[in-house]
Motif scaffolding. Structure first.
Motif, mmCIF file in Angstrom:
data_model
loop_
_atom_site.group_PDB
_atom_site.id
_atom_site.type_symbol
_atom_site.label_atom_id
_atom_site.label_comp_id
_atom_site.label_asym_id
_atom_site.label_seq_id
_atom_site.Cartn_x
_atom_site.Cartn_y
_atom_site.Cartn_z
ATOM 1 N N ASN A 135 0.815 -1.212 0.000
ATOM 2 C CA ASN A 135 0.000 0.000 0.000
ATOM 3 C C ASN A 135 0.853 1.269 0.000
ATOM 4 O O ASN A 135 0.395 2.329 -0.410
ATOM 5 C CB ASN A 135 -0.925 0.026 1.223
ATOM 6 N N ASN A 136 2.099 1.131 0.488
ATOM 7 C CA ASN A 136 3.011 2.286 0.545
ATOM 8 C C ASN A 136 2.357 3.477 1.259
ATOM 9 O O ASN A 136 2.362 4.601 0.767
ATOM 10 C CB ASN A 136 3.442 2.706 -0.871
ATOM 11 N N TRP A 137 1.814 3.207 2.429
ATOM 12 C CA TRP A 137 1.101 4.234 3.172
ATOM 13 C C TRP A 137 1.948 5.477 3.439
ATOM 14 O O TRP A 137 1.432 6.594 3.461
ATOM 15 C CB TRP A 137 0.610 3.669 4.506
ATOM 16 N N CYS A 138 3.225 5.282 3.670
ATOM 17 C CA CYS A 138 4.082 6.397 4.089
ATOM 18 C C CYS A 138 4.753 7.128 2.923
ATOM 19 O O CYS A 138 5.565 8.026 3.136
ATOM 20 C CB CYS A 138 5.149 5.907 5.074
ATOM 21 N N SER A 139 4.444 6.749 1.713
ATOM 22 C CA SER A 139 5.036 7.421 0.558
ATOM 23 C C SER A 139 4.036 8.382 -0.067
ATOM 24 O O SER A 139 2.824 8.235 0.104
ATOM 25 C CB SER A 139 5.489 6.399 -0.498
ATOM 26 N N ASP A 140 4.540 9.351 -0.786
ATOM 27 C CA ASP A 140 3.664 10.330 -1.440
ATOM 28 C C ASP A 140 2.868 9.686 -2.576
ATOM 29 O O ASP A 140 1.763 10.109 -2.892
ATOM 30 C CB ASP A 140 4.486 11.498 -1.991
ATOM 31 N N GLU A 141 3.452 8.658 -3.195
ATOM 32 C CA GLU A 141 2.805 8.029 -4.349
ATOM 33 C C GLU A 141 1.675 7.087 -3.934
ATOM 34 O O GLU A 141 0.657 6.985 -4.615
ATOM 35 C CB GLU A 141 3.831 7.241 -5.180
ATOM 36 N N GLY A 142 1.867 6.381 -2.794
ATOM 37 C CA GLY A 142 0.883 5.391 -2.385
ATOM 38 C C GLY A 142 0.806 4.254 -3.389
ATOM 39 O O GLY A 142 1.789 3.932 -4.061
ATOM 40 N N ASN A 143 -0.353 3.640 -3.514
ATOM 41 C CA ASN A 143 -0.573 2.571 -4.489
ATOM 42 C C ASN A 143 -2.018 2.690 -4.972
ATOM 43 O O ASN A 143 -2.945 2.220 -4.315
ATOM 44 C CB ASN A 143 -0.326 1.198 -3.842
ATOM 45 N N MET A 144 -2.191 3.347 -6.111
ATOM 46 C CA MET A 144 -3.536 3.642 -6.612
ATOM 47 C C MET A 144 -4.357 2.377 -6.856
ATOM 48 O O MET A 144 -5.550 2.327 -6.572
ATOM 49 C CB MET A 144 -3.439 4.461 -7.899
ATOM 50 N N LYS A 145 -3.690 1.320 -7.371
ATOM 51 C CA LYS A 145 -4.402 0.080 -7.661
ATOM 52 C C LYS A 145 -5.001 -0.515 -6.392
ATOM 53 O O LYS A 145 -6.188 -0.870 -6.349
ATOM 54 C CB LYS A 145 -3.466 -0.920 -8.331
ATOM 55 N N LEU A 146 -4.167 -0.614 -5.336
ATOM 56 C CA LEU A 146 -4.662 -1.166 -4.076
ATOM 57 C C LEU A 146 -5.678 -0.231 -3.427
ATOM 58 O O LEU A 146 -6.614 -0.682 -2.767
ATOM 59 C CB LEU A 146 -3.502 -1.431 -3.114
ATOM 60 N N SER A 147 -5.496 1.071 -3.610
ATOM 61 C CA SER A 147 -6.445 2.039 -3.068
ATOM 62 C C SER A 147 -7.829 1.823 -3.660
ATOM 63 O O SER A 147 -8.836 1.826 -2.947
ATOM 64 C CB SER A 147 -5.968 3.468 -3.357
ATOM 65 N N ILE A 148 -7.872 1.613 -4.972
ATOM 66 C CA ILE A 148 -9.155 1.372 -5.640
ATOM 67 C C ILE A 148 -9.780 0.071 -5.147
ATOM 68 O O ILE A 148 -10.977 0.003 -4.850
ATOM 69 C CB ILE A 148 -8.956 1.325 -7.162
ATOM 70 N N ILE A 149 -8.948 -0.974 -5.022
ATOM 71 C CA ILE A 149 -9.461 -2.282 -4.596
ATOM 72 C C ILE A 149 -9.991 -2.226 -3.169
ATOM 73 O O ILE A 149 -11.115 -2.665 -2.889
ATOM 74 C CB ILE A 149 -8.361 -3.362 -4.705
ATOM 75 N N ARG A 150 -9.183 -1.667 -2.246
ATOM 76 C CA ARG A 150 -9.602 -1.680 -0.844
ATOM 77 C C ARG A 150 -10.828 -0.800 -0.604
ATOM 78 O O ARG A 150 -11.671 -1.107 0.255
ATOM 79 C CB ARG A 150 -8.451 -1.263 0.080
ATOM 80 N N ASN A 151 -10.971 0.281 -1.377
ATOM 81 C CA ASN A 151 -12.129 1.146 -1.191
ATOM 82 C C ASN A 151 -13.364 0.609 -1.898
ATOM 83 O O ASN A 151 -14.489 0.853 -1.455
ATOM 84 C CB ASN A 151 -11.794 2.561 -1.653
#
Length: 227
Positions: A136-152
């Motif tokens: 998820n790269n929670w602590c990075s500015d980029e994060g992880n858009m793919k996982l963000s879409i899936i988890r939400n």
């Protein structure tokens, strides 16, 4: 990198900090009231758990935001914000599981459809598992858009399940808990755009204000039942 010693908080930063602090204080006081006046009633004890789960989880994210607004940004704050987002994502999911059992205690004469209850539990567990993945790269500015879409997307399924329950119960016992449907829809309607677009369009982050107000409304519904 250390915070800029010449940093001066802007008016929007100050207003955000006041709002966030007020929200956390509201939740904390409400949680205490639920436990203090529950008189052993499992429904209000559960409302207390719900409220403190919300308050505790959001504090991990909001306290660093308040510090950032007052003192400026630095690497330590960025890391705390990332971890805070992860923690609040998990506790927010737990919030809806507790809300399922609040529905059961509020309407003991009704039975939750097995499919809906399974829908809530399975989607909630899947989301929590996704939230703990390091990808998820929670602590990075980029994060992880793919996982963000899936988890939400999975989180939306959890919310839809709870919405179905409160739609089923309707205005049973004249409690007017159909308002819960509106509150959850508002919270998701504001939350999902923020998670998807706030990094590219920061102004979208303003939607967190009505989202937060929707959660306060949910707690206020419980306080109305208590008093």
């Amino acid at each position: 990198m250390i915070a800029n010693e010449k940093y001066k908080p802007q008016v929007p930063d100050i207003m955000e900090s006041i709002f966030d602090a007020g929200y956390l204080i509201f939740d904390l006081i409400a949680g205490i009231l639920f436990f203090a006046f529950s008189k052993g009633n499992p429904l209000f004890i559960l409302y207390g758990v719900l409220t403190l789960t919300l308050c505790g989880g959001d504090a991990f994210h909001l306290v660093p935001r308040i510090i950032r607004a007052v003192r400026g940004n630095n690497d330590k704050i960025k890391k705390q914000l990332g971890i805070g987002l992860q923690v609040s994502s998990i506790t927010m999911t737990a919030f809806y599981i507790v809300l399922l059992y609040i529905w059961k205690l509020t309407f003991p004469e009704l039975t939750a459809p097995v499919a809906v209850e399974a829908m809530i539990w399975i989607s909630a567990i899947i989301r929590m598992v996704i939230c703990v993945l390091p990808q998820n790269n929670w602590c990075s500015d980029e994060g992880n858009m793919k996982l963000s879409i899936i988890r939400n997307a999975v989180f939306a399924v959890t919310g839809i399940g709870v919405i179905i329950l409160y739609a089923i119960s309707g205005n049973t016992n004249d409690l007017h808990m159909t308002r819960m449907v509106a509150a959850i829809i508002i919270s998701f309607g504001c939350y999902i755009p923020v998670t998807l677009f706030s990094k590219s369009k920061p102004k979208v982050g303003l939607l967190m204000i009505p989202k937060t107000c929707a959660y306060m409304w949910i707690i206020a519904m419980g306080l109305q039942l208590l008093f």
